[in-house]
Motif scaffolding. Structure first.
Motif, PDB file in Angstrom:
ATOM      1  N   SER A  75      -2.675   1.592  28.566  1.00 28.24           N
ATOM      2  CA  SER A  75      -1.215   1.573  28.655  1.00 28.24           C
ATOM      3  C   SER A  75      -0.638   0.175  28.862  1.00 28.24           C
ATOM      4  O   SER A  75       0.428  -0.133  28.341  1.00 28.24           O
ATOM      5  N   LEU A  76      -1.344  -0.685  29.599  1.00 23.66           N
ATOM      6  CA  LEU A  76      -0.796  -2.005  29.928  1.00 23.66           C
ATOM      7  C   LEU A  76      -1.532  -3.167  29.264  1.00 23.66           C
ATOM      8  O   LEU A  76      -1.066  -4.297  29.298  1.00 23.66           O
ATOM      9  N   GLY A  77      -2.704  -2.892  28.714  1.00 22.36           N
ATOM     10  CA  GLY A  77      -3.514  -3.959  28.133  1.00 22.36           C
ATOM     11  C   GLY A  77      -4.525  -4.451  29.155  1.00 22.36           C
ATOM     12  O   GLY A  77      -4.434  -4.151  30.340  1.00 22.36           O
ATOM     13  N   PRO A  78      -5.508  -5.236  28.700  1.00 18.13           N
ATOM     14  CA  PRO A  78      -6.549  -5.734  29.604  1.00 18.13           C
ATOM     15  C   PRO A  78      -6.005  -6.799  30.555  1.00 18.13           C
ATOM     16  O   PRO A  78      -4.959  -7.407  30.303  1.00 18.13           O
ATOM     17  N   ILE A  79      -6.734  -7.030  31.636  1.00 12.47           N
ATOM     18  CA  ILE A  79      -6.350  -8.051  32.616  1.00 12.47           C
ATOM     19  C   ILE A  79      -6.582  -9.425  32.007  1.00 12.47           C
ATOM     20  O   ILE A  79      -7.661  -9.714  31.499  1.00 12.47           O
TER      21      ILE A  79
END
Length: 128
Positions: A75-79
């Protein structure tokens, strides 16, 4: 250790030394998945704060657990990086998911985290 691993370690060392040239940087090192420092370290001539190495290891444990979690990747993308601003230092971790290592940086508290992150991306572009 294979030749490619030696080449990778040498490249990591060179990149860490390049980051250490930045005036606000105190420590730039690559830590493997077992928490072992495999490249880089404290800036030459720098006197570490008392227990700096212990604190960096504790920070590594925290960020390694957070970095390997994939809960929000869809949902937010990788760190991209994890940062902590303390009274005496800024700590930033950049995960390298393919090789399962972390770049760990300690900088002076006046460091601009976004500018530091941009510099790291410039230096480590095309390094896996």
């Amino acid at each position: 250790m294979s030749v490619s691993n030696n080449a990778a370690l040498q490249l990591y060392n060179e990149k860490c030394l390049q980051i250490q040239k930045e005036p606000e940087i105190r420590f730039a090192g690559i830590v493997d998945k077992d928490g072992k420092l495999i490249a880089g370290g404290f800036k030459e001539g720098l006197v570490p704060y008392e227990d700096d190495e212990t604190r960096l290891h504790s920070f590594f444990e925290f960020v390694s657990k957070a970095s390997i979690r994939k809960d929000y990747d869809d949902s937010l993308g990788p760190i991209n990086y994890i940062a902590a601003r303390r009274d005496k230092a800024v700590l930033v971790s950049f995960p390298f998911p393919i090789t399962q290592v972390l770049l760990l940086i300690s900088a002076e508290p006046s460091a601009n985290i976004e500018n530091l992150a941009k510099k790291v991306v410039e230096i480590f572009t095309n390094v896996s």
